[in-house]
Scaffold this motif. Structure first.
Motif, PDB file in Angstrom:
ATOM      1  N   VAL A  61      51.879  24.636 -47.417  1.00 32.39           N
ATOM      2  CA  VAL A  61      52.967  24.113 -46.594  1.00 32.39           C
ATOM      3  C   VAL A  61      53.233  22.667 -47.018  1.00 32.39           C
ATOM      4  N   ASP A  62      54.488  22.330 -47.151  1.00 33.36           N
ATOM      5  CA  ASP A  62      54.914  21.016 -47.603  1.00 33.36           C
ATOM      6  C   ASP A  62      54.360  19.905 -46.700  1.00 33.36           C
ATOM      7  N   ALA A  63      53.625  18.958 -47.302  1.00 28.66           N
ATOM      8  CA  ALA A  63      52.991  17.868 -46.550  1.00 28.66           C
ATOM      9  C   ALA A  63      54.015  16.994 -45.837  1.00 28.66           C
ATOM     10  N   GLU A  64      55.133  16.741 -46.488  1.00 30.39           N
ATOM     11  CA  GLU A  64      56.181  15.914 -45.885  1.00 30.39           C
ATOM     12  C   GLU A  64      56.772  16.607 -44.649  1.00 30.39           C
ATOM     13  N   LEU A  65      56.955  17.912 -44.746  1.00 34.27           N
ATOM     14  CA  LEU A  65      57.453  18.686 -43.610  1.00 34.27           C
ATOM     15  C   LEU A  65      56.475  18.592 -42.439  1.00 34.27           C
ATOM     16  N   LEU A  66      55.194  18.790 -42.721  1.00 34.31           N
ATOM     17  CA  LEU A  66      54.184  18.715 -41.669  1.00 34.31           C
ATOM     18  C   LEU A  66      54.163  17.333 -41.017  1.00 34.31           C
ATOM     19  N   GLU A  67      54.304  16.307 -41.817  1.00 38.01           N
ATOM     20  CA  GLU A  67      54.316  14.937 -41.286  1.00 38.01           C
ATOM     21  C   GLU A  67      55.542  14.709 -40.398  1.00 38.01           C
ATOM     22  N   ARG A  68      56.671  15.238 -40.839  1.00 31.71           N
ATOM     23  CA  ARG A  68      57.934  15.011 -40.137  1.00 31.71           C
ATOM     24  C   ARG A  68      58.036  15.820 -38.838  1.00 31.71           C
ATOM     25  N   VAL A  69      57.696  17.111 -38.865  1.00 28.79           N
ATOM     26  CA  VAL A  69      57.936  17.968 -37.695  1.00 28.79           C
ATOM     27  C   VAL A  69      56.668  18.440 -36.993  1.00 28.79           C
ATOM     28  N   GLY A  70      55.523  18.328 -37.673  1.00 28.16           N
ATOM     29  CA  GLY A  70      54.286  18.832 -37.097  1.00 28.16           C
ATOM     30  C   GLY A  70      54.111  20.308 -37.422  1.00 28.16           C
ATOM     31  N   PRO A  71      53.041  20.918 -36.913  1.00 31.39           N
ATOM     32  CA  PRO A  71      52.712  22.291 -37.283  1.00 31.39           C
ATOM     33  C   PRO A  71      53.487  23.369 -36.535  1.00 31.39           C
ATOM     34  N   VAL A  72      54.169  23.011 -35.453  1.00 36.53           N
ATOM     35  CA  VAL A  72      54.858  24.004 -34.624  1.00 36.53           C
ATOM     36  C   VAL A  72      56.350  23.969 -34.965  1.00 36.53           C
ATOM     37  N   ASP A  73      56.714  24.769 -35.972  1.00 40.38           N
ATOM     38  CA  ASP A  73      58.070  24.701 -36.494  1.00 40.38           C
ATOM     39  C   ASP A  73      58.362  25.985 -37.271  1.00 40.38           C
ATOM     40  N   GLY A  74      59.596  26.421 -37.259  1.00 37.24           N
ATOM     41  CA  GLY A  74      59.976  27.633 -37.962  1.00 37.24           C
ATOM     42  C   GLY A  74      59.776  27.556 -39.460  1.00 37.24           C
ATOM     43  N   GLU A  75      60.137  26.437 -40.064  1.00 40.22           N
ATOM     44  CA  GLU A  75      59.966  26.301 -41.512  1.00 40.22           C
ATOM     45  C   GLU A  75      58.487  26.272 -41.886  1.00 40.22           C
ATOM     46  N   VAL A  76      57.662  25.654 -41.056  1.00 44.45           N
ATOM     47  CA  VAL A  76      56.215  25.668 -41.285  1.00 44.45           C
ATOM     48  C   VAL A  76      55.709  27.108 -41.244  1.00 44.45           C
ATOM     49  N   ALA A  77      56.136  27.866 -40.250  1.00 44.80           N
ATOM     50  CA  ALA A  77      55.715  29.273 -40.130  1.00 44.80           C
ATOM     51  C   ALA A  77      56.144  30.074 -41.354  1.00 44.80           C
TER      52      ALA A  77
END
Length: 172
Positions: A61-77
């Motif tokens: 999972v993209d580190a920048e995405l995790l930093e920006r939105v956290g782990p509870v997110d559709g794109e993270v899933a």
């Protein structure tokens, strides 16, 4: 026939391997699938990536995405589902169907985003495409996690139908 039994039967008949990436459900989804006799015909394995860092390091999972939105997110899933297909490859062949769970079981809101308990995302990745489905669950921690498993098994059923249609469409 239970939904998990139906998923295993259909995936086995189609020679489709399933892999799961779990955060919120902490192994409950894998347990539901492997409780079905004959699950080894269709279930490759899973990763419980409860800590956010494991979502990045094990599932890609993209580190920048995790930093920006956290782990509870559709794109993270969605990225978790894609990553577990690779992570659970057998003989160099990725799993055909990856599914993931992430969300807030409570009792407290998500520390990063403030999302409330009951917010659940199911990610799906297969040759038919990728998607994320938000599910609103209610109840205590155990009830939210159990509802997430039911929702994930339901999405497996939907995706097996989509894969079948994709294979039929590709063959013609």
């Amino acid at each position: 026939m239970t939904p998990a039994r139906a998923v295993i039967a259909q995936a086995g008949a189609l020679n489709i391997r399933i892999a799961v990436a779990e955060s919120l459900t902490g192994g409950l989804l894998a347990s539901a699938l492997v409780s079905v006799p004959g699950a080894s015909r269709a279930f490759s394995g899973g990763i419980v990536a409860y800590d956010t860092e494991l979502k990045r390091s094990l599932l890609g999972v993209d580190a920048e995405l995790l930093e920006r939105v956290g782990p509870v997110d559709g794109e993270v899933a969605r990225q978790m589902a894609r990553g577990v297909r690779r992570a659970c490859a057998v003989g160099g062949e990725p799993a055909a169907l990856g599914i993931s769970t992430t969300g807030v079981a409570g009792p407290d809101p998500d520390q990063h985003s403030g999302q409330q308990p009951g917010t659940v995302w199911i990610g799906v990745s297969s040759p038919a495409g990728e998607r994320a489905v938000q599910v609103a669950c209610a109840g205590d921690r155990a009830e939210i996690r159990a509802q997430a498993v039911v929702a994930a098994v339901r999405e497996l059923e939907v995706e097996l139908g989509a894969i079948t249609g994709h294979q039929v469409g590709t063959a013609s």
